[in-house]
Design a protein around this motif. Sequence first.
Motif, PDB file in Angstrom:
ATOM      1  N   THR A   1      69.361  -8.367  -4.405  1.00  0.00           N
ATOM      2  CA  THR A   1      68.459  -8.186  -5.535  1.00  0.00           C
ATOM      3  C   THR A   1      67.158  -7.573  -5.023  1.00  0.00           C
ATOM      4  OG1 THR A   1      67.480  -9.259  -7.475  1.00  0.00           O
ATOM      5  CG2 THR A   1      67.437 -10.490  -5.409  1.00  0.00           C
ATOM      6  N   THR A   2      66.195  -7.379  -5.927  1.00  0.00           N
ATOM      7  CA  THR A   2      64.936  -6.727  -5.552  1.00  0.00           C
ATOM      8  C   THR A   2      63.817  -7.739  -5.379  1.00  0.00           C
ATOM      9  OG1 THR A   2      65.579  -4.753  -6.801  1.00  0.00           O
ATOM     10  CG2 THR A   2      63.252  -4.967  -6.228  1.00  0.00           C
ATOM     11  N   LEU A   3      63.069  -7.590  -4.282  1.00  0.00           N
ATOM     12  CA  LEU A   3      61.874  -8.407  -4.059  1.00  0.00           C
ATOM     13  C   LEU A   3      60.708  -7.715  -4.778  1.00  0.00           C
ATOM     14  CD1 LEU A   3      60.238 -10.638  -2.658  1.00  0.00           C
ATOM     15  CD2 LEU A   3      60.096  -9.171  -0.649  1.00  0.00           C
ATOM     16  N   ASN A   4      60.347  -8.220  -5.942  1.00  0.00           N
ATOM     17  CA  ASN A   4      59.336  -7.566  -6.774  1.00  0.00           C
ATOM     18  C   ASN A   4      57.912  -7.809  -6.286  1.00  0.00           C
ATOM     19  OD1 ASN A   4      61.228  -6.493  -8.665  1.00  0.00           O
ATOM     20  ND2 ASN A   4      61.442  -8.546  -9.522  1.00  0.00           N
ATOM     21  N   SER A   5      57.667  -8.997  -5.761  1.00  0.00           N
ATOM     22  CA  SER A   5      56.324  -9.317  -5.261  1.00  0.00           C
ATOM     23  C   SER A   5      56.397 -10.577  -4.421  1.00  0.00           C
ATOM     24  CB  SER A   5      55.343  -9.523  -6.420  1.00  0.00           C
ATOM     25  OG  SER A   5      55.730 -10.646  -7.206  1.00  0.00           O
ATOM     26  N   ILE A   6      55.303 -10.881  -3.737  1.00  0.00           N
ATOM     27  CA  ILE A   6      55.187 -12.134  -2.980  1.00  0.00           C
ATOM     28  C   ILE A   6      53.960 -12.870  -3.497  1.00  0.00           C
ATOM     29  CG2 ILE A   6      54.797 -13.177  -0.717  1.00  0.00           C
ATOM     30  CD1 ILE A   6      56.304 -10.843   0.531  1.00  0.00           C
ATOM     31  N   THR A   7      54.175 -14.062  -4.021  1.00  0.00           N
ATOM     32  CA  THR A   7      53.071 -14.894  -4.493  1.00  0.00           C
ATOM     33  C   THR A   7      52.860 -16.032  -3.501  1.00  0.00           C
ATOM     34  OG1 THR A   7      54.609 -16.184  -5.864  1.00  0.00           O
ATOM     35  CG2 THR A   7      53.492 -14.304  -6.897  1.00  0.00           C
ATOM     36  N   PHE A   8      51.869 -16.880  -3.782  1.00  0.00           N
ATOM     37  CA  PHE A   8      51.529 -17.931  -2.817  1.00  0.00           C
ATOM     38  C   PHE A   8      51.309 -19.260  -3.535  1.00  0.00           C
ATOM     39  CE2 PHE A   8      50.338 -13.858  -1.131  1.00  0.00           C
ATOM     40  CZ  PHE A   8      50.806 -13.898   0.176  1.00  0.00           C
ATOM     41  N   GLN A   9      51.907 -20.320  -2.952  1.00  0.00           N
ATOM     42  CA  GLN A   9      51.749 -21.668  -3.476  1.00  0.00           C
ATOM     43  C   GLN A   9      50.887 -22.492  -2.535  1.00  0.00           C
ATOM     44  OE1 GLN A   9      55.718 -23.237  -4.003  1.00  0.00           O
ATOM     45  NE2 GLN A   9      55.880 -22.424  -6.081  1.00  0.00           N
ATOM     46  N   VAL A  10      50.110 -23.407  -3.121  1.00  0.00           N
ATOM     47  CA  VAL A  10      49.279 -24.312  -2.328  1.00  0.00           C
ATOM     48  C   VAL A  10      49.912 -25.694  -2.374  1.00  0.00           C
ATOM     49  CG1 VAL A  10      46.961 -25.210  -1.941  1.00  0.00           C
ATOM     50  CG2 VAL A  10      47.276 -22.977  -3.047  1.00  0.00           C
ATOM     51  N   GLY A  11      50.311 -26.218  -1.217  1.00  0.00           N
ATOM     52  CA  GLY A  11      50.933 -27.536  -1.153  1.00  0.00           C
ATOM     53  C   GLY A  11      49.921 -28.657  -1.176  1.00  0.00           C
ATOM     54  N   ARG A  12      50.429 -29.885  -1.254  1.00  0.00           N
ATOM     55  CA  ARG A  12      49.547 -31.044  -1.367  1.00  0.00           C
ATOM     56  C   ARG A  12      48.698 -31.264  -0.119  1.00  0.00           C
ATOM     57  NH1 ARG A  12      51.962 -35.125   1.506  1.00  0.00           N
ATOM     58  NH2 ARG A  12      54.170 -34.835   1.977  1.00  0.00           N
ATOM     59  N   THR A  13      49.141 -30.740   1.037  1.00  0.00           N
ATOM     60  CA  THR A  13      48.336 -30.869   2.262  1.00  0.00           C
ATOM     61  C   THR A  13      47.483 -29.625   2.494  1.00  0.00           C
ATOM     62  OG1 THR A  13      50.117 -29.960   3.636  1.00  0.00           O
ATOM     63  CG2 THR A  13      50.073 -32.354   3.328  1.00  0.00           C
ATOM     64  N   GLY A  14      47.524 -28.675   1.537  1.00  0.00           N
ATOM     65  CA  GLY A  14      46.749 -27.448   1.669  1.00  0.00           C
ATOM     66  C   GLY A  14      47.503 -26.301   2.296  1.00  0.00           C
TER      67      GLY A  14
END
Length: 662
Positions: free
Chosen positions: A315-328
């Motif tokens: 499939t196609t990688l449209n973008s890369i986003t970022f998540q912030v976890g509970r430890t930062g």
Amino acid sequence: MTEIEKKMRDLEKQIEKANYEYHTLDKPSISDRDYDMMLNELIELEETYPLFKSPTSPTVKVGGVVLDKFVKVKHEKPMMSLANAFNNQELIEFDKRVSKEVTEYSYNMELKIDGLAINLTYVNGVLARASTRGDGVVGEDVTENIKTIRSIPIELRKPLSLEVRGEVFMPYSSFHKANEERLKEGLELFKNARNAAAGTIRQLDSSIVRKRNLDMFCYTLVEPHKYGIHTQEGVLTFLNDLGLKTNPNYKVVNSIEEVISEISRYDVLRKELSYDTDGVVIKVNELDKYDQIGQTVKYPKWAIAYKFAPEEVVTTLNSITFQVGRTGVITPVAELSPVMISGSLVSRATLHNEDYIKALDIEINDKVIVRKAGEIIPEVVGPVLEERKNTIKFEMIKTCPSCGDLLHREAEEADWFCVNPGCPAQHIGKLIHFSSRGAMNIDTLGEKVVVQLFEENLLKDIRDIYVLKDQKERLMTLDRMGEKKVDNLLMAIENSKSMPLDKLLFGLGIKHVGAKVAKIILKRYPSLELLSNASVEDLKTIPDIGLATAESIHHFFHTEYARKLIQDLKEIGLQVEMEVTETTSNLLQDKTFVLTGKLETLGREEAQTIIEKLGGKVSGSVSKKTDYVLAGSDAGSKLEKAISLGIEVIDEKRFKEMTSIE
């Protein structure tokens, strides 16, 4: 027999015939509307003439029984698991082992259904009990739930007493429908059909099970010789003749070469099926050879499960986003063009960290190969380089996507962190973690509810969870939060106050403190007050606690935030102290044990408690200082290391002899 009674018996036969045709033969002879009309007519007659209602009536499948808990059931014959093969060579080695013991044998090949193993007991042809596999020796009584599954007959076609085993599963259509309903109710979606099936069977309300439309394939008959059956193929025919559903995709072959050839066909077939299958079970077909071939403590030697390689799609990688976890911790996430993998729609996959992306040489707009690790978690395998064009090179972000603060990365770590204690995303992550099953188990406070309450300023910190009861009227005004749901939420929060201290310590979300580490720490410091006064040097002396963990614990408990939180939780009524395990004997004084694998009758926590009460201690890793390794089924690398170091390995029977447990 009265005319009414005759009418009810006739309706029962017609409905059971329709159930068999639809769910077992997959060849319905009547419409859904006609079926519903017959069922409703029978229900009305049973309500009007309850004395004529049959205990085996198909209306039993309508459900409605609510249990307080599940009763434990001991299996007369243990429900063993199977050894796995992952390639052709391992299948050839399996065949060599079989050929050393017997000659003139064939193999029966059956699809390995990805569901939940169930044992059915029929007495004089009537379903008397259904139980889960459990640990193989002891399971749970789920009879009322199993009765609601339409493909499982309440009464067999012959009045025989027998035990039969099989796999309960959730077809893709039922899985998607269940998730659609959960989406409407604002509940967390099921991750996959197998977990959905397992969770459904353990519902205390059988009416919920009925709505989920589960199914079952039977594949094992306990003590088949009693019924004059001599082959596994004969077992499947026998079960099918009794009205029990079996998978039609089985085949008998005469050699391991034919097995290997057929596996390629099954690998193609599985992509066309309406349910999950993760492999092929290969059994010696001739049942009378089983005793001669034998079995190990864990597995029968006459069968093996070949596991398919994970399904991979492009499939196609449209973008890369970022998540912030509970430890930062900042986690890059691949945003993909939606694609079906192993029965579910995948549109996102973790990319772990900056180094992982660079090592794979992934760029935005790449065509990428995606699969489900362990058939559950989506992961990006790598790019299709020959199709690369108009891509954008990946660059790691420098500021937190939630609060905007600069990110930090330690030289020895792969992850970037947001160290802002006021970061909103971290607060949401900590609240979700605190409420999770492994921590405080507030099952009605899932991710979506946490986010909703956070955005409504009703939930900003852990302590806020326990004052939500003062906001009941406001809670009831929120979207998808009716009175019943609010009452269930507040009840679950109140019940969490009695969770043991190790669950609370884990739930606090301290970096490096997982569920196991929390238990280890509390053996030395059995209260949060004692733990908060421990120095880094003291903490380092605890077995399996390193410098990074010690510093993380010390830092957390020496913040004003932690001091205030612990005091608040104590006043709220949570368990901030635990009972100290007292030594009752010196039988195992100074002996170090490592536990690995699944024990058949003892839980690992129970075994650990026994060891500690007898003066011994339990370590999480094998070393030259280890005295014994207690190994159960599915033991892995710890067992291998123990053997390589010459450490004594004991099984559960030997452990009970050592500790005088009956």
